[in-house]
Write a protein that holds these residues in place. Structure first.
Motif, PDB file in Angstrom:
ATOM      1  N   PHE A 262       0.826  -1.207   0.000  1.00 58.11           N
ATOM      2  CA  PHE A 262       0.000   0.000   0.000  1.00 58.11           C
ATOM      3  C   PHE A 262       0.861   1.258   0.000  1.00 58.11           C
ATOM      4  CE2 PHE A 262       0.756  -1.038   4.455  1.00 58.11           C
ATOM      5  CZ  PHE A 262       1.042   0.197   5.020  1.00 58.11           C
ATOM      6  N   TYR A 263       0.238   2.341  -0.386  1.00 60.37           N
ATOM      7  CA  TYR A 263       0.897   3.643  -0.374  1.00 60.37           C
ATOM      8  C   TYR A 263      -0.171   4.723  -0.324  1.00 60.37           C
ATOM      9  CZ  TYR A 263      -0.361   3.810  -5.334  1.00 60.37           C
ATOM     10  OH  TYR A 263      -1.065   3.815  -6.516  1.00 60.37           O
ATOM     11  N   ALA A 264       0.248   5.928   0.028  1.00 59.70           N
ATOM     12  CA  ALA A 264      -0.663   7.078   0.048  1.00 59.70           C
ATOM     13  C   ALA A 264       0.184   8.356  -0.006  1.00 59.70           C
ATOM     14  CB  ALA A 264      -1.573   7.042   1.274  1.00 59.70           C
ATOM     15  N   ARG A 265       0.338   9.029   1.110  1.00 55.06           N
ATOM     16  CA  ARG A 265       1.086  10.284   1.133  1.00 55.06           C
ATOM     17  C   ARG A 265       2.251  10.177   2.107  1.00 55.06           C
ATOM     18  NH1 ARG A 265      -1.128  14.810   5.088  1.00 55.06           N
ATOM     19  NH2 ARG A 265       1.144  14.959   5.200  1.00 55.06           N
ATOM     20  N   GLY A 266       3.123  11.203   2.086  1.00 55.93           N
ATOM     21  CA  GLY A 266       4.264  11.227   2.987  1.00 55.93           C
ATOM     22  C   GLY A 266       4.035  12.162   4.159  1.00 55.93           C
ATOM     23  N   ILE A 267       5.076  12.342   4.956  1.00 53.81           N
ATOM     24  CA  ILE A 267       4.968  13.204   6.142  1.00 53.81           C
ATOM     25  C   ILE A 267       4.988  14.672   5.745  1.00 53.81           C
ATOM     26  CG2 ILE A 267       6.030  13.812   8.347  1.00 53.81           C
ATOM     27  CD1 ILE A 267       7.303  11.019   8.389  1.00 53.81           C
ATOM     28  N   PHE A 268       5.903  15.044   4.864  1.00 48.63           N
ATOM     29  CA  PHE A 268       6.055  16.440   4.482  1.00 48.63           C
ATOM     30  C   PHE A 268       5.656  16.707   3.027  1.00 48.63           C
ATOM     31  CE2 PHE A 268       9.347  15.606   7.757  1.00 48.63           C
ATOM     32  CZ  PHE A 268       8.812  16.398   8.767  1.00 48.63           C
ATOM     33  N   GLN A 269       5.143  15.690   2.353  1.00 47.74           N
ATOM     34  CA  GLN A 269       4.682  15.879   0.978  1.00 47.74           C
ATOM     35  C   GLN A 269       3.485  14.961   0.737  1.00 47.74           C
ATOM     36  OE1 GLN A 269       5.108  13.086  -1.097  1.00 47.74           O
ATOM     37  NE2 GLN A 269       6.331  11.945   0.371  1.00 47.74           N
ATOM     38  N   TYR A 270       2.715  15.310  -0.290  1.00 46.18           N
ATOM     39  CA  TYR A 270       1.440  14.633  -0.534  1.00 46.18           C
ATOM     40  C   TYR A 270       1.482  13.640  -1.694  1.00 46.18           C
ATOM     41  CZ  TYR A 270      -0.193  18.648   2.229  1.00 46.18           C
ATOM     42  OH  TYR A 270      -0.378  19.595   3.200  1.00 46.18           O
ATOM     43  N   SER A 271       2.670  13.420  -2.268  1.00 48.46           N
ATOM     44  CA  SER A 271       2.748  12.641  -3.501  1.00 48.46           C
ATOM     45  C   SER A 271       2.930  11.145  -3.280  1.00 48.46           C
ATOM     46  CB  SER A 271       3.890  13.176  -4.379  1.00 48.46           C
ATOM     47  OG  SER A 271       3.660  14.534  -4.693  1.00 48.46           O
ATOM     48  N   PHE A 272       3.709  10.756  -2.285  1.00 48.90           N
ATOM     49  CA  PHE A 272       3.963   9.332  -2.077  1.00 48.90           C
ATOM     50  C   PHE A 272       4.455   9.100  -0.659  1.00 48.90           C
ATOM     51  CE2 PHE A 272       4.574   5.066  -3.528  1.00 48.90           C
ATOM     52  CZ  PHE A 272       5.599   4.559  -2.732  1.00 48.90           C
ATOM     53  N   GLY A 273       3.990   7.998  -0.087  1.00 50.49           N
ATOM     54  CA  GLY A 273       4.442   7.633   1.253  1.00 50.49           C
ATOM     55  C   GLY A 273       3.521   6.581   1.847  1.00 50.49           C
ATOM     56  N   PHE A 274       3.656   6.382   3.151  1.00 50.95           N
ATOM     57  CA  PHE A 274       2.900   5.327   3.812  1.00 50.95           C
ATOM     58  C   PHE A 274       1.926   5.859   4.855  1.00 50.95           C
ATOM     59  CE2 PHE A 274       6.840   3.413   2.270  1.00 50.95           C
ATOM     60  CZ  PHE A 274       6.307   2.388   1.507  1.00 50.95           C
ATOM     61  N   LEU A 275       1.714   7.158   4.854  1.00 55.79           N
ATOM     62  CA  LEU A 275       0.669   7.724   5.710  1.00 55.79           C
ATOM     63  C   LEU A 275      -0.647   7.735   4.938  1.00 55.79           C
ATOM     64  CD1 LEU A 275       2.293  10.776   7.537  1.00 55.79           C
ATOM     65  CD2 LEU A 275       2.247   8.359   8.183  1.00 55.79           C
ATOM     66  N   PRO A 276      -1.760   7.501   5.608  1.00 53.10           N
ATOM     67  CA  PRO A 276      -3.056   7.488   4.912  1.00 53.10           C
ATOM     68  C   PRO A 276      -3.443   8.871   4.426  1.00 53.10           C
ATOM     69  CG  PRO A 276      -3.369   7.351   7.284  1.00 53.10           C
ATOM     70  CD  PRO A 276      -1.891   7.205   7.049  1.00 53.10           C
ATOM     71  N   TYR A 277      -4.284   8.891   3.413  1.00 51.97           N
ATOM     72  CA  TYR A 277      -4.855  10.154   2.963  1.00 51.97           C
ATOM     73  C   TYR A 277      -5.851  10.673   4.002  1.00 51.97           C
ATOM     74  CZ  TYR A 277      -3.115   8.867  -1.699  1.00 51.97           C
ATOM     75  OH  TYR A 277      -2.322   8.517  -2.767  1.00 51.97           O
ATOM     76  N   ARG A 278      -6.059  11.986   3.974  1.00 48.23           N
ATOM     77  CA  ARG A 278      -7.111  12.565   4.821  1.00 48.23           C
ATOM     78  C   ARG A 278      -8.454  12.369   4.117  1.00 48.23           C
ATOM     79  NH1 ARG A 278      -5.702  16.289   8.930  1.00 48.23           N
ATOM     80  NH2 ARG A 278      -3.460  16.770   9.023  1.00 48.23           N
ATOM     81  N   ARG A 279      -9.102  11.291   4.439  1.00 48.49           N
ATOM     82  CA  ARG A 279     -10.414  10.985   3.871  1.00 48.49           C
ATOM     83  C   ARG A 279     -11.364  10.677   5.018  1.00 48.49           C
ATOM     84  NH1 ARG A 279      -7.701  12.505   0.196  1.00 48.49           N
ATOM     85  NH2 ARG A 279      -7.357  11.519  -1.852  1.00 48.49           N
TER      86      ARG A 279
END
Length: 335
Positions: A262-279
């Motif tokens: 899985f992937y979603a957004r990062g800590i300091f950027q919104y393009s890629f990472g393992f933090l969930p989206y704000r939904r």
């Protein structure tokens, strides 16, 4: 790929929410393994006065996750969980009053990737759970392996989860006087591999153990659907028949848990990472299905109640999907 960085003027509250969600993700991806490494180090350097007493404690405490756990109201009230629930945010919606003289099984759907809604609602004191169901003690059941990691098991039990073993569920549902709820994420690890935004596939047709437990203990069944649960993460494409899905299915059969990429957004950027989206996540608790206690239910009785449960689950989804932005043509798929 162009990286979209978070602006510098993000309010402090939102930064704290992101930090809270980071802690939650690390809890399931890293912290258990770190606890094992720490314990191995203690053994390697022969800190016997630390690991011997703890191993003794684990031996005598081994079955606690199957006997109601050991929740801590202090840990469940940490401010970090307030920010966690506000991040998405997570909402609990009750559609029907429950009779406190009965025990209940909440069937939670869908599993999603990390079951964010279930954690925020049933493992923290910052949801509306106590306000909406003030007369009940609620137990979220999780895979038993989470309670086998040294040190980590103590932390996990402190926020409220217990094992999803038959013995554990029976412990909750056999309590006299009612007022107890077992929350079971019925799709389990297998369903997590279907978790993608806009996907409403539930792995439920072969899940009948919870129905047998309900009949055996006379616990009423309640379908629960968490709208938005599948929207907070994306997965690397893994359609049935692909090499990735084949590997994931084999690992799931061997280890008992799935490994969704899985992937979603990062800590300091919104393009890629393992933090969930704000939904936003809206977890809707449906109408209870009355169950007459049957000590030795037949397969026919189990199948009939299972069909009734699926009918009520689909009805719950259809009645509420429009409120949460799901197109009219979308419907549940049962596997």
């Amino acid at each position: 790929m162009r990286i979209q960085f978070a602006p510098l003027n993000v309010p402090l509250a939102r930064r704290l929410q992101t930090a809270a969600v980071l802690l939650w993700v690390l809890t399931f991806l890293v912290i258990a393994q770190v606890c094992v490494v720490i314990f191995v180090i203690l053994i390697f350097y022969n800190y016997w006065f630390l690991y011997i007493p703890y191993l003794t404690w684990m031996y005598f405490d081994w079955h606690t996750p199957e006997q109601g756990g050991r929740r801590s109201n202090w840990v469940r009230s940490w401010t970090v969980w307030k920010y966690f629930n506000e991040y998405f945010p997570i909402h609990l919606i009750k559609t029907w009053d429950l009779d406190p003289s009965h025990n209940y099984i909440f069937g939670f759907h869908p599993h999603g990737v990390l079951v964010a809604g279930a954690y925020g609602i049933f493992c923290t004191n910052y949801s509306d759970l106590e306000k909406l169901f003030p007369d009940f003690t609620v137990y979220l059941h999780m895979m038993p392996y989470w309670f086998r990691y040294p040190i980590f098991r103590e932390y996990m039990m402190s926020v409220g989860p217990v094992s999803v073993s038959e013995r554990s569920i029976s412990h909750v549902l056999s309590k006299e006087g009612g007022r107890n709820i077992s929350v079971i994420v019925l799709g389990g690890a297998k369903e997590s591999l279907y978790a993608n935004p806009g996907n409403f596939t539930l792995y439920i047709l072969r899940r009948k153990g919870f129905v047998k437990m309900a009949l055996t203990h006379g616990a009423h069944l309640v379908p629960v659907f968490s709208f938005g649960e599948n929207d907070v993460f994306k997965q690397v494409s893994n359609p049935k028949g692909s090499w990735l899905r084949t590997v994931q299915d084999k690992l799931q059969r061997i280890m008992g848990f799935a490994l969704p990429l899985f992937y979603a957004r990062g800590i300091f950027q919104y393009s890629f990472g393992f933090l969930p989206y704000r939904r936003p996540i809206h977890t809707v608790v449906g109408r209870p299905i009355p169950v007459q206690q049957t000590q030795n239910p037949s397969q026919e009785q189990i199948d009939e109640l299972h069909r009734t449960y699926l009918k009520e689950l689909r009805k719950l989804f259809e009645e509420h999907k429009g409120k949460y932005g799901i197109p009219e043509h979308e419907t549940l798929t049962f596997l």
